[in-house]
Design a protein around this motif. Sequence first.
Motif, PDB file in Angstrom:
ATOM      1  N   TYR A  41       0.929  -1.217  -0.063  1.00  0.00           N
ATOM      2  CA  TYR A  41       0.003  -0.088  -0.125  1.00  0.00           C
ATOM      3  C   TYR A  41       0.983   1.395  -0.101  1.00  0.00           C
ATOM      4  O   TYR A  41       0.653   2.189  -0.774  1.00  0.00           O
ATOM      5  CB  TYR A  41      -1.070   0.103   1.238  1.00  0.00           C
ATOM      6  CG  TYR A  41      -1.583   1.310   1.400  1.00  0.00           C
ATOM      7  CD1 TYR A  41      -2.765   1.465   0.530  1.00  0.00           C
ATOM      8  CD2 TYR A  41      -1.309   2.417   2.194  1.00  0.00           C
ATOM      9  CE1 TYR A  41      -3.418   2.944   0.586  1.00  0.00           C
ATOM     10  CE2 TYR A  41      -1.936   3.599   2.381  1.00  0.00           C
ATOM     11  CZ  TYR A  41      -2.972   3.698   1.510  1.00  0.00           C
ATOM     12  OH  TYR A  41      -3.423   5.181   1.481  1.00  0.00           O
ATOM     13  N   TYR A  57      -8.462   1.649  -2.440  1.00  0.00           N
ATOM     14  CA  TYR A  57      -8.469   0.196  -2.681  1.00  0.00           C
ATOM     15  C   TYR A  57      -9.679  -0.630  -3.201  1.00  0.00           C
ATOM     16  O   TYR A  57     -10.857  -0.398  -2.697  1.00  0.00           O
ATOM     17  CB  TYR A  57      -7.986  -0.541  -1.218  1.00  0.00           C
ATOM     18  CG  TYR A  57      -8.212  -2.063  -1.227  1.00  0.00           C
ATOM     19  CD1 TYR A  57      -7.229  -2.690  -1.802  1.00  0.00           C
ATOM     20  CD2 TYR A  57      -9.281  -2.481  -0.313  1.00  0.00           C
ATOM     21  CE1 TYR A  57      -7.126  -4.088  -1.756  1.00  0.00           C
ATOM     22  CE2 TYR A  57      -9.227  -3.975  -0.240  1.00  0.00           C
ATOM     23  CZ  TYR A  57      -8.302  -4.726  -0.879  1.00  0.00           C
ATOM     24  OH  TYR A  57      -8.224  -6.145  -0.969  1.00  0.00           O
ATOM     25  N   LEU A  71      -6.135  -1.086   5.847  1.00  0.00           N
ATOM     26  CA  LEU A  71      -5.993  -0.192   4.740  1.00  0.00           C
ATOM     27  C   LEU A  71      -6.834   1.347   5.170  1.00  0.00           C
ATOM     28  O   LEU A  71      -6.163   2.434   4.823  1.00  0.00           O
ATOM     29  CB  LEU A  71      -6.303  -0.499   3.713  1.00  0.00           C
ATOM     30  CG  LEU A  71      -5.705  -1.911   3.020  1.00  0.00           C
ATOM     31  CD1 LEU A  71      -6.128  -2.603   2.070  1.00  0.00           C
ATOM     32  CD2 LEU A  71      -4.245  -1.140   2.640  1.00  0.00           C
ATOM     33  N   ALA A  76      -6.324   4.861   3.254  1.00  0.00           N
ATOM     34  CA  ALA A  76      -6.796   4.487   2.075  1.00  0.00           C
ATOM     35  C   ALA A  76      -8.195   4.948   1.703  1.00  0.00           C
ATOM     36  O   ALA A  76      -9.013   4.984   2.809  1.00  0.00           O
ATOM     37  CB  ALA A  76      -6.639   3.076   1.761  1.00  0.00           C
ATOM     38  N   GLY A 289      -6.423  -3.225  -6.700  1.00  0.00           N
ATOM     39  CA  GLY A 289      -6.834  -4.239  -5.629  1.00  0.00           C
ATOM     40  C   GLY A 289      -5.697  -5.282  -5.471  1.00  0.00           C
ATOM     41  O   GLY A 289      -4.942  -5.387  -4.560  1.00  0.00           O
ATOM     42  N   ILE A 292      -2.090  -4.612  -4.039  1.00  0.00           N
ATOM     43  CA  ILE A 292      -1.751  -4.436  -2.879  1.00  0.00           C
ATOM     44  C   ILE A 292      -2.002  -5.776  -2.144  1.00  0.00           C
ATOM     45  O   ILE A 292      -1.177  -5.998  -0.989  1.00  0.00           O
ATOM     46  CB  ILE A 292      -3.012  -3.355  -2.349  1.00  0.00           C
ATOM     47  CG1 ILE A 292      -2.620  -2.045  -2.694  1.00  0.00           C
ATOM     48  CG2 ILE A 292      -2.991  -3.450  -0.847  1.00  0.00           C
ATOM     49  CD1 ILE A 292      -3.884  -0.849  -2.483  1.00  0.00           C
TER      50      ILE A 292
END
Length: 422
Positions: A41, A57, A71, A76, A289, A292
């Motif tokens: 990330y 994300y 996250l 995020a 997606g 990460i």
Amino acid sequence: MNYIAYKENILYCEDIPLSELAEEYGTPLYVYSKNQILEKYRSFISGLGNVKYQVCYALKANANHHILQLLATEGAGADVVSAGELYLALKAGFSPDKIVFAGVGKREDEIEFALKQNIFSFNVESVSELHTISRVALRMGKKARISLRINPDIDAQSHPYITTGLQSSKFGIEASKAIEVYTYAATLSSLELVGIHTHIGSQITKVEPFIETANYIVGLIGKLREAGINLTHIDFGGGFGVQYINAVLHEALPQEETSNTIVPAPAEFLAAVLPILQTTGCSIWIEPGRSIIADAGVLITRVISTKENALKKFVIIDSGMNDLLRPSLYQAYHQIVPLSINTYETEKVDVVGPICESTDFFARDRLLAKSNTGDYLAVLTTGAYGFVLSSNYNGRPRPAEILVNGDRVRVIRPRQMMGELE
Ligand code: LLP
């Protein structure tokens, strides 16, 4: 750094030998490295200078609550494709003003839910969806922020099932109609037209399709400005590829030919496109997606038995297409390695599951370390589109999920019980 790696002959996730987890929690078992997720990330947000930038994300890759919380805490945003994913994102603490809602078929009740939550924007897929969002917003006395998802007709050069930016695909508004649809959208009073969205596919392993898309976006934004429509936001989508081949190395393990399979790192993808997109002065959001979460996850399985016929040897394992669908659905490659290396012998085998389907395989005619009944194997790079695509097919409970942080272990989803199959 690779947090899933051999120390001597034992495969570890961070500081934990994976065989310890297999013994304690049983198989099949998904295990994730917390620090690998964080490192990946952070590699998407470091070194960006003063770009107005947000990573959203894509929940569809892995929507485990604890991973989402991790996250969200990092700052995020979220890319969601249903009311269900929006619910999960909000529950995990993602801030609504960092949430985008994509998807080719949004229902009215889903649009209403998202408007109530005041998400950042809808990525709109068609004129008819413009009408629906506009109608719902009007009814609720709200203004909906929208971006138009434009299909630029650019080949992502990935598997056809995960290619989304060609004209033949169901996604987006076709490029030749873009200006016309923007001009129309600008007349709808319950909509606030903020930007442009693209997502040309997934597991894209070259920078060129992204560069072509970035140039297309800059050109379109320029034309729209000439026409009096001033966009302030670019959502560049996801699709950044990961390295599935030779994910883990050991001198006893056969290696695959790598000539054209080295996948650029997140920073390389960004370095290729951000300078192009930045010329517009727009805020730039991306929706990764897989890149990460994929290489933070492994699926642990055990060899139930082996058998041979005149043509082949089969290694029959206790995990199948109901736990990991990617090999069956996309002929996807996942490296398979032993948790403990006890031999330098190799053999060509099919690795197959217990399900009554011929598509239930994880590898075909693959040279692997020799394995015997009772051995544990790791199916690598399965953090993305693994558990989320699992099912109860053939009456099989879903696997447990474990998160490892250093030498700490947390069950982040217990194994499904037989009683939950009813
Ligand atoms: N944004 C949109 C609008 C998407 O449709 C997707 C993925 C993403 C972002 C995230 O893409 P990523 O960064 O993960 O590539 N099940 C397939 C992948 C399907 C991807 C669908 N859309 C697989 O296992 O390969």
